[in-house]
Each structure stands twice: as structure tokens, then as C-alpha cells.
Design a protein around this motif. Sequence first.
Motif: not given
Length: 448
Positions: A132-136, A177-178, A204-207, A219-220
Motif C-alpha cells: 500500500s502507498v499513501s492510503w488513509p 523506495v526513495v 513508489i507503487a511501481g517499484y 494507492i491513494h
Amino acid sequence: MLHRFIKLICFLLGLVLFQSAFSQDRPGHVVVISIDGFRPEFYLDSSMPTPNLQEMYKQGVAAKEVTGIFPTVTYPSHTTLITGATPKDHGIYYNTKIEEDGSAGGWVYDFKEIKSKTLWQAAKEKGLVTASVSWPVSVNAEYIDYNIPEFWSFENPMDRRGATSEKAHPKGLFEEVVKNATGTLEINDYNLSSMSMDQNLARIAGYLLREYKPNLLTIHLPLTDGAQHRQGRKGNLVRKAIAGADTAVGIIRDALDKAGIGNETVIIVTGDHGFVDVHTQIAPNVILRQHGLHQQSEGRPKAFFFSAGGSAFLHLEDGNDRKTLERIKQIFAGLPLEVRSTFEIIEEDKISERGGDPRAKLALGAKRGYSFSNDADGDLMTYKRGGKHGFYPNFHDIATGFVGYGKGMQEGEIIESMYLEDVGKIVASLLQIELNQGTTFYHSTIKK
């Protein structure tokens, strides 16, 4: 009953059960992309700068509108997406907590606040890999294998980097990821002030997709929300943000192909709410104060309205105080027409119908052009132009959208209407995992 969505979509008296009739068509991977403030026009209107979304819409399954929960705000809506439940069941009623004095407190961010089973948990119970990426409301989510949650510094909210690193799971994932996806991030590369935020989240999600190939990734993408708050439904900034979100979708599609799993994946693009153009802000607590019901002393007021933007929810110090409730109803019903015509009174049964806060005794729903604040002093109405959400979900502008694209999705299928809680159930069916919400999906006729 006959089931179809991946290959077949059928319906019985408007109640649709979603399940593939062909096991070979089930995807091995599902990517859920939430675009904040996502409107059906983003893909239905050919003049929009969204080549990825329009291609996916034409080659997949899409809805003309998705009816949201109440209130139509980000954190409760995202929790509905991930649980298939409405707020009265999953327990996330607003974006923020309510302080004793009725003001907005801190944002709800910790996964432990969710009371319903999530897709992440259901996937892990089946042995699937989750990301998950940036999900509330995903901080400390134990069921996410690779988690970059939506979080920021309380001391400096503009700087999300250190706080995100601290809450990322496993430790060191943010730095990973950075290094491999975004390169060095300056403060404005990773907050809501820059158009680069959505693209960096997508990278980031792609990685994560290339490196770990999760079965479920959520992802959000937040930037379209802020643009519409500033300019309303239209404007050059809004078009830029929409184009940026579409580019982010393209980055994810490209990553799936590079990972070698594009042909085994379903991408679902959806959102949390639409947007409404507004010009005037109403402060209903001013009226309560004028009648001695919203004291400014320390502690909890006898009664207060808690604003969700396009709506305001009435809370009582004593939830069983029917006398005060009836008095407030009479006060608001008896307001001058120029005030009374700016909102509707939403009773408890209507609040419950779209899963709103069961503690609220009634709500005010703003008419188009109006919104609410929590202010208890000053003017009852003030000029404030821009865009708002949080309205009762009974008109098109506040609806969000849905596009399903990828393995097995029937090309060119259009869903007339569906509900936000359907999305989580659809994902569960695609991955053959179990939520606690059943498998019934409600929507109207499918057009071919």
C-alpha cells in the motif's frame, strides 16, 4: 443465480452478485488506485486530459456514477473502499476526531481505529502478498507486507518524509523506495504543495510492483482534491491535477508491464467523492449559541454541529436528550426563508441509510453553493468560494467514479450506478478472499 463481472455481469432485480464464471480469468494481481475527488467526467468526457483513463474506460468496465457514503469525505470513504462497509460499521465517521468542545481534533490515521475486516487482512489470511502507498488510515496496519502509509509530521505537517519513514513497514522501506524509485526527495517533492507528489507516489507503487509483485496493491493519489478545493470543479489548476493523476496511472501501468504481470492484473481506478462548487459558508453553531445551546465555556457544549464541509452533524452532550433535539429541530425549521433555503434537515434514518455516524441525532445537508463551518461566533454566513465535498450523496456532482481494466474485464461494459461499498466487495471477489460484508452488489442495468 448467474454471476458475471470479470467475463460476465448479470443482475437479478437490481441485486448483482459478482463472481467469475471462469476461474482461468481470475487475475493474480489487483491494483486499486484511488484518485481523491475522482469524478466520472474524468473518463467519460473526451475533452479531459486523461488518455490513460479514457483508454481503460473504453477497453474495460466503467460506472457512470458511484454513490458515496455519508459524509462524502476522504478518510471514511477510503475505509469503505478497503472494507466494503459503511462508516456506521467500520467506525471511521469523519476525517478527524471530535474534541470535547466540538472542534475538529487530530486526523484519524491509525489502522487500529478500523472496526471492520479489511481487504489487506482478508488477503493475508489467504497467504497473499499485500502492499500500500499513501492510503488513509493505514498507519500500523499489520496486514500490509509493504506499507508506505499516508502520514506527516505533527510539528511540521508540510514535511512528510521523516514521519513516513518512521511508520513505513518494514523498517527501511521508505529509504529503499526513495533510492530505487524517486531519487532524493526535497520537502516539496513529497507533500500536497507540488504536482510531483502523485507521480512520486506512483513511482513508489511501481517499484513495489516490480520488486515484490504483490497480489493486492492499494494507492491513494491526493492532488486532485486540493486543486478542486481551490478552484471548484473547473479551472486550469484542476485540469493540471487531473492530467497529473492520469500520468500517475500511466506510470503504474508501465510498471506492471515491466514487472511481467500486466497480463495477470486488474487495475481498478476509483475515488472517494465528487466535488461541488460553493460560494457561501454557513456556521450553524452560531444559531445554537444564540439560543444558549452552544456555550463557549470549557467542556462539551450541550449541543453542537460538527462540519464535514457539505454537511454538519448534530451531537448532543446527552445523546438521549429528546427535548433539546426537538427544540433544535423547531429552531432550524423556523429560520427565515433566506437561511432555511440553503440546507435540508437530514433525519437519523437518512443518516443511517448511507452509513453515517450513529451518534449524530440529525444532520444538515447544504444545498448547492453552500457549505458549513464549525464556527460558533461571528457571522452566520460568509463568502467563501471554491469547491467542497461532504454532501449527502443524492446528486450526481458528489458522486465518484469506477473503472475496471485488465485481465478478463469485459470491454465496453457500462454500469449505470453502483455504491462505494461495492468496490471492496468486487476486489474481494477478484482475489477470491472473504470480507465480512457478503458478496451482494447493488447497481442498476448494465449497458453493452
